[in-house]
Design a protein around this motif. Structure first.
Motif, PDB file in Angstrom:
ATOM      1  N   ARG A   1     -18.695 -19.276 -11.402  1.00 46.77           N
ATOM      2  CA  ARG A   1     -18.220 -20.350 -10.535  1.00 46.77           C
ATOM      3  C   ARG A   1     -19.328 -21.319 -10.164  1.00 46.77           C
ATOM      4  O   ARG A   1     -19.076 -22.425  -9.737  1.00 46.77           O
ATOM      5  CB  ARG A   1     -17.654 -19.754  -9.245  1.00 46.77           C
ATOM      6  CG  ARG A   1     -16.270 -19.190  -9.374  1.00 46.77           C
ATOM      7  CD  ARG A   1     -15.958 -18.404  -8.127  1.00 46.77           C
ATOM      8  NE  ARG A   1     -16.269 -19.210  -6.948  1.00 46.77           N
ATOM      9  CZ  ARG A   1     -15.397 -20.003  -6.323  1.00 46.77           C
ATOM     10  NH1 ARG A   1     -14.186 -20.066  -6.762  1.00 46.77           N
ATOM     11  NH2 ARG A   1     -15.752 -20.692  -5.272  1.00 46.77           N
ATOM     12  N   LEU A   2     -20.557 -20.841 -10.268  1.00 46.37           N
ATOM     13  CA  LEU A   2     -21.650 -21.662  -9.780  1.00 46.37           C
ATOM     14  C   LEU A   2     -22.258 -22.479 -10.900  1.00 46.37           C
ATOM     15  O   LEU A   2     -22.542 -21.955 -11.958  1.00 46.37           O
ATOM     16  CB  LEU A   2     -22.749 -20.749  -9.217  1.00 46.37           C
ATOM     17  CG  LEU A   2     -22.269 -19.920  -8.048  1.00 46.37           C
ATOM     18  CD1 LEU A   2     -23.338 -18.929  -7.682  1.00 46.37           C
ATOM     19  CD2 LEU A   2     -21.938 -20.825  -6.901  1.00 46.37           C
ATOM     20  N   PRO A   3     -22.448 -23.732 -10.639  1.00 44.39           N
ATOM     21  CA  PRO A   3     -23.177 -24.535 -11.627  1.00 44.39           C
ATOM     22  C   PRO A   3     -24.583 -23.970 -11.763  1.00 44.39           C
ATOM     23  O   PRO A   3     -25.183 -23.522 -10.796  1.00 44.39           O
ATOM     24  CB  PRO A   3     -23.226 -25.925 -10.993  1.00 44.39           C
ATOM     25  CG  PRO A   3     -22.164 -25.905  -9.955  1.00 44.39           C
ATOM     26  CD  PRO A   3     -22.051 -24.501  -9.491  1.00 44.39           C
ATOM     27  N   SER A   4     -25.066 -23.991 -12.953  1.00 46.88           N
ATOM     28  CA  SER A   4     -26.346 -23.328 -13.204  1.00 46.88           C
ATOM     29  C   SER A   4     -27.469 -24.096 -12.527  1.00 46.88           C
ATOM     30  O   SER A   4     -27.459 -25.304 -12.433  1.00 46.88           O
ATOM     31  CB  SER A   4     -26.616 -23.264 -14.688  1.00 46.88           C
ATOM     32  OG  SER A   4     -26.755 -24.569 -15.191  1.00 46.88           O
ATOM     33  N   SER A   5     -28.431 -23.349 -12.033  1.00 44.23           N
ATOM     34  CA  SER A   5     -29.567 -24.000 -11.393  1.00 44.23           C
ATOM     35  C   SER A   5     -30.838 -23.735 -12.171  1.00 44.23           C
ATOM     36  O   SER A   5     -31.853 -24.287 -11.896  1.00 44.23           O
ATOM     37  CB  SER A   5     -29.729 -23.497  -9.984  1.00 44.23           C
ATOM     38  OG  SER A   5     -29.862 -22.102 -10.004  1.00 44.23           O
ATOM     39  N   ASN A   6     -30.773 -22.859 -13.101  1.00 44.35           N
ATOM     40  CA  ASN A   6     -31.977 -22.609 -13.900  1.00 44.35           C
ATOM     41  C   ASN A   6     -31.576 -22.107 -15.281  1.00 44.35           C
ATOM     42  O   ASN A   6     -30.401 -21.948 -15.584  1.00 44.35           O
ATOM     43  CB  ASN A   6     -32.904 -21.627 -13.205  1.00 44.35           C
ATOM     44  CG  ASN A   6     -32.158 -20.379 -12.800  1.00 44.35           C
ATOM     45  OD1 ASN A   6     -31.196 -19.977 -13.468  1.00 44.35           O
ATOM     46  ND2 ASN A   6     -32.580 -19.764 -11.723  1.00 44.35           N
TER      47      ASN A   6
ATOM     48  N   TRP B   1     -11.833 -17.074  -0.764  1.00 46.22           N
ATOM     49  CA  TRP B   1     -11.025 -17.148  -1.977  1.00 46.22           C
ATOM     50  C   TRP B   1     -11.023 -15.816  -2.724  1.00 46.22           C
ATOM     51  O   TRP B   1     -11.210 -15.760  -3.914  1.00 46.22           O
ATOM     52  CB  TRP B   1     -11.478 -18.292  -2.890  1.00 46.22           C
ATOM     53  CG  TRP B   1     -11.633 -19.578  -2.130  1.00 46.22           C
ATOM     54  CD1 TRP B   1     -12.810 -20.139  -1.746  1.00 46.22           C
ATOM     55  CD2 TRP B   1     -10.600 -20.400  -1.623  1.00 46.22           C
ATOM     56  NE1 TRP B   1     -12.583 -21.267  -1.025  1.00 46.22           N
ATOM     57  CE2 TRP B   1     -11.214 -21.476  -0.931  1.00 46.22           C
ATOM     58  CE3 TRP B   1      -9.197 -20.361  -1.651  1.00 46.22           C
ATOM     59  CZ2 TRP B   1     -10.497 -22.476  -0.290  1.00 46.22           C
ATOM     60  CZ3 TRP B   1      -8.483 -21.362  -1.019  1.00 46.22           C
ATOM     61  CH2 TRP B   1      -9.146 -22.409  -0.349  1.00 46.22           C
TER      62      TRP B   1
ATOM     63  N   ASP C   1     -17.600  -8.501   0.953  1.00 45.07           N
ATOM     64  CA  ASP C   1     -18.979  -8.976   0.721  1.00 45.07           C
ATOM     65  C   ASP C   1     -19.495  -9.718   1.946  1.00 45.07           C
ATOM     66  O   ASP C   1     -20.587  -9.442   2.442  1.00 45.07           O
ATOM     67  CB  ASP C   1     -19.018  -9.947  -0.473  1.00 45.07           C
ATOM     68  CG  ASP C   1     -19.022  -9.204  -1.795  1.00 45.07           C
ATOM     69  OD1 ASP C   1     -19.508  -8.060  -1.812  1.00 45.07           O
ATOM     70  OD2 ASP C   1     -18.528  -9.777  -2.785  1.00 45.07           O
ATOM     71  N   ALA C   2     -18.686 -10.670   2.409  1.00 44.43           N
ATOM     72  CA  ALA C   2     -19.124 -11.536   3.507  1.00 44.43           C
ATOM     73  C   ALA C   2     -19.393 -10.727   4.767  1.00 44.43           C
ATOM     74  O   ALA C   2     -20.381 -10.965   5.466  1.00 44.43           O
ATOM     75  CB  ALA C   2     -18.071 -12.614   3.782  1.00 44.43           C
TER      76      ALA C   2
ATOM     77  N   LEU D   1     -18.571 -14.531 -10.114  1.00 43.97           N
ATOM     78  CA  LEU D   1     -19.146 -15.355  -9.046  1.00 43.97           C
ATOM     79  C   LEU D   1     -20.134 -16.342  -9.661  1.00 43.97           C
ATOM     80  O   LEU D   1     -20.143 -17.513  -9.340  1.00 43.97           O
ATOM     81  CB  LEU D   1     -19.903 -14.477  -8.048  1.00 43.97           C
ATOM     82  CG  LEU D   1     -19.066 -13.499  -7.250  1.00 43.97           C
ATOM     83  CD1 LEU D   1     -19.925 -12.861  -6.180  1.00 43.97           C
ATOM     84  CD2 LEU D   1     -17.882 -14.202  -6.627  1.00 43.97           C
ATOM     85  N   ILE D   2     -20.947 -15.807 -10.533  1.00 43.15           N
ATOM     86  CA  ILE D   2     -21.964 -16.654 -11.136  1.00 43.15           C
ATOM     87  C   ILE D   2     -21.307 -17.769 -11.944  1.00 43.15           C
ATOM     88  O   ILE D   2     -21.733 -18.905 -11.927  1.00 43.15           O
ATOM     89  CB  ILE D   2     -22.898 -15.802 -12.022  1.00 43.15           C
ATOM     90  CG1 ILE D   2     -23.731 -14.913 -11.125  1.00 43.15           C
ATOM     91  CG2 ILE D   2     -23.792 -16.671 -12.877  1.00 43.15           C
ATOM     92  CD1 ILE D   2     -24.368 -13.772 -11.822  1.00 43.15           C
TER      93      ILE D   2
ATOM     94  N   ARG E   1     -14.359 -10.564  -1.633  1.00 44.02           N
ATOM     95  CA  ARG E   1     -15.443 -11.351  -1.054  1.00 44.02           C
ATOM     96  C   ARG E   1     -15.440 -11.288   0.474  1.00 44.02           C
ATOM     97  O   ARG E   1     -16.434 -11.575   1.116  1.00 44.02           O
ATOM     98  CB  ARG E   1     -15.356 -12.794  -1.526  1.00 44.02           C
ATOM     99  CG  ARG E   1     -15.598 -12.886  -3.027  1.00 44.02           C
ATOM    100  CD  ARG E   1     -15.487 -14.298  -3.475  1.00 44.02           C
ATOM    101  NE  ARG E   1     -15.258 -14.370  -4.918  1.00 44.02           N
ATOM    102  CZ  ARG E   1     -14.544 -15.325  -5.485  1.00 44.02           C
ATOM    103  NH1 ARG E   1     -13.980 -16.263  -4.745  1.00 44.02           N
ATOM    104  NH2 ARG E   1     -14.399 -15.347  -6.786  1.00 44.02           N
TER     105      ARG E   1
ATOM    106  N   GLU F   1     -31.797 -19.277 -16.646  1.00 42.26           N
ATOM    107  CA  GLU F   1     -31.102 -18.005 -16.716  1.00 42.26           C
ATOM    108  C   GLU F   1     -29.599 -18.226 -16.586  1.00 42.26           C
ATOM    109  O   GLU F   1     -28.810 -17.707 -17.380  1.00 42.26           O
ATOM    110  CB  GLU F   1     -31.622 -17.148 -15.580  1.00 42.26           C
ATOM    111  CG  GLU F   1     -31.059 -15.777 -15.605  1.00 42.26           C
ATOM    112  CD  GLU F   1     -31.366 -15.122 -14.290  1.00 42.26           C
ATOM    113  OE1 GLU F   1     -31.686 -13.952 -14.327  1.00 42.26           O
ATOM    114  OE2 GLU F   1     -31.283 -15.819 -13.273  1.00 42.26           O
ATOM    115  N   ASN F   2     -29.235 -19.024 -15.588  1.00 42.44           N
ATOM    116  CA  ASN F   2     -27.823 -19.310 -15.417  1.00 42.44           C
ATOM    117  C   ASN F   2     -27.259 -20.038 -16.624  1.00 42.44           C
ATOM    118  O   ASN F   2     -26.109 -19.840 -16.995  1.00 42.44           O
ATOM    119  CB  ASN F   2     -27.622 -20.155 -14.168  1.00 42.44           C
ATOM    120  CG  ASN F   2     -27.414 -19.254 -12.964  1.00 42.44           C
ATOM    121  OD1 ASN F   2     -27.571 -18.037 -13.098  1.00 42.44           O
ATOM    122  ND2 ASN F   2     -27.085 -19.841 -11.843  1.00 42.44           N
TER     123      ASN F   2
END
Lengths: 485, 312
Positions: B15-20, B200, B207-208, B12-13, B204, B22-23
């Protein structure tokens, strides 16, 4: 409070010092902690800004495609991030609001279900909604509601001129608490170490400062009751105010002693002067009738028809009267005798006179005669003084004792001293030493020292007695040259 | 014992563009892992280079829990050994992408959901290779789940005006089936729910629903059952409202243009897993009991559903 202020400097000085140290330590660590707090808050704002920017950048396409799940994943990452290291800053809640101010997605969907009107979530969000309405839709903003438990950071989700919604990041205000506690603990530890070093030092220093003051104070307090003891000058060797106080105190003590001594001498000499006057007066009053009586007896004796018994009685009376005349004559010291000047040989004569008596007691006589020429003082009187004092000293000295004698000229004065070891005189005895019929006075009728005093006095000089620390009785005489004689 | 799991989140992570920062590190870590993967791949390719340089490319979809990298690496290794040639796994989050990869002949085989299978079969792009056996049988069903706090809901039709999580527009259990059911009940699937969104992936959906993002969702029974073993904390937050009748299990398909020989070899390798200790071990980790030769009739129900919905 008064109790504390009344405390002895012995305690007050270390206490004040300790208190100042503690206050300083607290103030310094307090400042550091508050500074750190501000920095933490600054960091938080910075973090929120960075996070808001990167989240909004990612959220924009997700919102554009109505991809709720992707938006949810994007905002969940910062929420689910495990807290690592020393950075406790972590958002507690992140919401994405659409242009109708409804929840597009929230990181905690249960507390903010999707599509809920933001204003209906809670009153705080109603206020936030108003603020968001007022924003220009371009720049981010920190919103700090005083009553709220959260710092809010609001970022518009927009790209170019298309505005899709708003990102709200909520950080709990107590976020710094663990960090704050940690900082405070560190501060206190350092403070404790500093105190552990400074406090004993302060205590020692305070005591060291206070002790001289305390001793001086104690002595000053006692001064009216008894004669204070000397200060130990090793106690404080520095030349600061306390050192000066020490010097001043010692000086004051010395002055006081001198003054007392002077007063004593004044009293003594006044008394002796009064006694002298009295004695002279009585002697004159006695001498006149006495001379008459003696003349009468002499006349009576010239008649030889007296029976032996009467003759015997008359003789008895005559002897008595003669004794009275002698005694009165002795009391009536007459210094106005014409005499030659005192020569060095006179001094040696006195030694010769005294030596036989001294030899009887196997005394050692220390003799320092620095006269080398005649001085303008009546030789007879000075010799009498010397003999009186020396005989007195010899009498008072034990077997195999020591008598010292010193004579010379200084400051236009004939100065001599007689000292002997042996019997010590008390203050009381010294006070009455020069009075007539003193039991301490040797010589005829206990008038030796009285006569000495009277002669010295009439010559304008001074005589004093001191008990020296090394068990010596010290007689000092000074007579101005060419004096009243 | 299922050594699955724990990789799902990092996926999951990723898939996400990093925001900090750590990512940033996580991304680097994932990149590094990808490079390692590639190195292993190249090394193993080299071993087989003499016999056949062309690797077999095998597509994976969320029909299975497709992001357990360690398990998949072991399985790939196993297949390489059996096929005596390199195998590459190609994971995609959406069925559409996998369908496109088959169409573009970029993958040879794929484990797909039933809807994509029927689609590929009908478009004559792929054919059935094997059907996995779950608890010894080639069937699965669909679960309708709601948060465990929702004790009211007893059927899909009670969910009118709610928020519903779909898995994928090409998912049977996670899209087609609930819409079909609504349509059969006379409802308009496009208007019935207040809002719908795609996750997707089947996991999930859980999860949702568990997090309260969606009021309900529908998913593959195999995924839910597997999750209930490896992540019971997650499935406990949800409640199964309804179970559908059984349908054929999401199958493995072969691209039509794959040679008979390759196709047979792959089929043989998969069918033989249950009889092989290493294969059996892998099957156990996949939570399957084996593979069976495909039977197209198993999927007739799905095809019927599809055709009905396609008419709409």
């Amino acid at each position: 409070m008064k109790f504390i202020l009344d405390l002895s400097y012995r305690y007050k000085l270390p206490l004040w010092g300790g208190m100042l140290i503690i206050i300083t330590a607290l103030a310094v660590s307090g400042t550091l902690i508050s500074h750190a707090y501000d920095e933490l808050k600054e960091d938080l704002l910075h973090d929120s800004e960075t996070m808001g920017y990167s989240l909004k950048t990612n959220l924009f396409p997700a919102m554009l495609h109505d991809d709720v799940w992707r938006a949810y994943e994007i905002i969940s990452v910062p929420i689910n991030r495990p807290i690592e290291g020393s950075n406790p800053v972590k958002a507690e809640h992140i919401l994405v609001i659409d242009n109708e101010l409804r929840v597009f997605v929230a990181a905690h969907p249960k507390s903010a279900p999707m599509l809920t009107e933001m204003r209906h979530l809670n009153p705080e969000f109603a206020v936030l909604a108003d603020r968001i309405m007022q924003m220009d839709g371009r720049s981010s903003q920190e919103i700090n509601l005083p009553e709220s438990k959260y710092y809010y950071y609001v970022t518009p989700i927009s790209s170019e001129n298309l505005h899709l919604g708003t990102l709200i990041i909520a950080h709990p205000k107590n976020i710094f608490l663990p960090r704050f506690v940690q900082l405070a603990r560190h501060g206190l530890e350092v403070g404790a170490i500093i105190l552990a070093i400074l406090l004993p030092f302060n205590w020692y220093w305070g005591r060291r400062m206070a002790l001289p003051l305390v001793q001086i104070t104690e002595r000053m307090g006692d001064i009216s009751k008894k004669w204070p003891s000397e200060l130990n000058s090793d106690l404080f060797v520095y030349r600061d105010e306390i050192g000066q106080l020490f010097v001043a105190y010692t000086q004051m003590l010395r002055d006081l002693k001198d003054k007392e001594e002077f007063e004593k001498q004044m009293v003594q000499s006044e008394r002796l002067a009064a006694l002298g006057q009295l004695a002279a007066g009585i002697a004159h009053e006695i001498n006149n009738p006495l001379s008459g009586m003696l003349t009468a007896i002499d006349t009576l004796k010239s008649y030889s028809d007296l029976d032996p018994r009467t003759m015997k009685t008359i003789d008895l009376i005559e002897r008595g009267l003669t004794q009275i005349k002698e005694t009165v004559g002795a009391l009536l010291v007459e210094a106005k005798i014409k005499s030659r000047h005192l020569a060095p040989q006179d001094i040696e004569d006195v030694l010769t006179l005294v030596t036989p008596m001294a030899r009887k007691k196997a005394l050692h006589i220390g003799w320092h005669n620095s006269l080398d020429e005649a001085v303008p003082l009546p030789a007879t009187l000075v010799r009498q003084i010397l003999i009186n004092l020396l005989l007195n000293a010899v009498q008072a000295t034990e077997q195999q004792g020591e008598v010292t004698f010193d004579i010379g000229i200084a400051d236009s004065q004939l100065q001599f001293s007689v000292a002997n070891d042996g019997r010590m005189l008390s203050d009381e005895q010294i006070a009455h030493l020069f009075e007539p019929f003193s039991p301490m006075s040797e010589g005829s009728h206990g008038l030796g020292l009285w006569v000495t005093y009277q002669i010295v006095h009439q010559l304008g000089g001074r005589v004093s007695v001191k008990r020296e620390p090394n068990d010596l009785m010290h007689f000092t005489v000074s007579i101005p040259l060419g004096g009243v004689a | 014992m299922f050594p699955f799991g724990n990789k799902i989140e990092s996926s999951l992570i990723y898939r996400l563009p990093s925001s900090n920062t750590e990512n940033y590190f996580i991304n680097h870590f994932i990149m590094l892992r990808k490079y390692l993967w590639l190195t292993v791949l190249l090394a193993s390719s080299a071993v087989w280079a003499n016999e056949n340089t062309q690797p077999i490319r095998f597509g994976l979809t969320p029909a299975i829990i497709h992001n357990q990298y360690e398990l998949l690496a072991d399985w790939r290794e196993y297949l390489q050994k059996k096929l005596r040639r390199p195998v590459e796994f190609v994971s995609r989050d959406s069925y559409r992408e996998t369908i496109d990869l088959i169409r573009q002949q970029k993958i040879d085989f794929a484990w797909v959901s039933t809807y994509p299978y029927v689609y590929l079969e009908d478009k004559r792009l792929a054919r059935l290779l094997v059907t996995p056996l779950y608890q010894g049988r080639p069937y699965y069903s669909f679960y309708l789940i709601v948060p465990s706090t929702d004790l009211e809901t007893k059927s899909l039709l009670q969910l009118k005006g709610k928020i519903f999580a779909y898995a994928d527009p090409y998912s049977t259990s996670g899209y087609l089936a609930p819409r079909y059911q609504l349509q059969q009940a006379g409802e308009n699937p496009n208007r019935f729910f207040r809002k719908t969104f795609f996750t997707w992936g089947h996991q999930r959906i859980v999860d949702a629903v568990a997090q309260g993002l969606a009021d309900a969702g529908s998913l593959d029974s195999f995924v839910w059952d597997t999750l209930s073993v490896i992540q019971p904390d997650l499935t406990h937050q949800t409640r199964i409202v309804a179970k559908s009748p059984e349908y054929g299990f999401p199958p493995v398909v072969a691209r039509r243009s794959v040679s008979r020989a390759d196709s047979a070899a792959m089929q043989q390798a998969l069918l033989g897993m249950a009889n092989d200790p290493e294969g059996a071990q892998l099957l156990k980790r996949l939570n399957l009991s084996g593979f069976a030769p495909g039977d197209a009739k198993l999927y007739d129900g799905i095809r019927k559903m599809m055709r009905t919905m396609a008419d709409q």
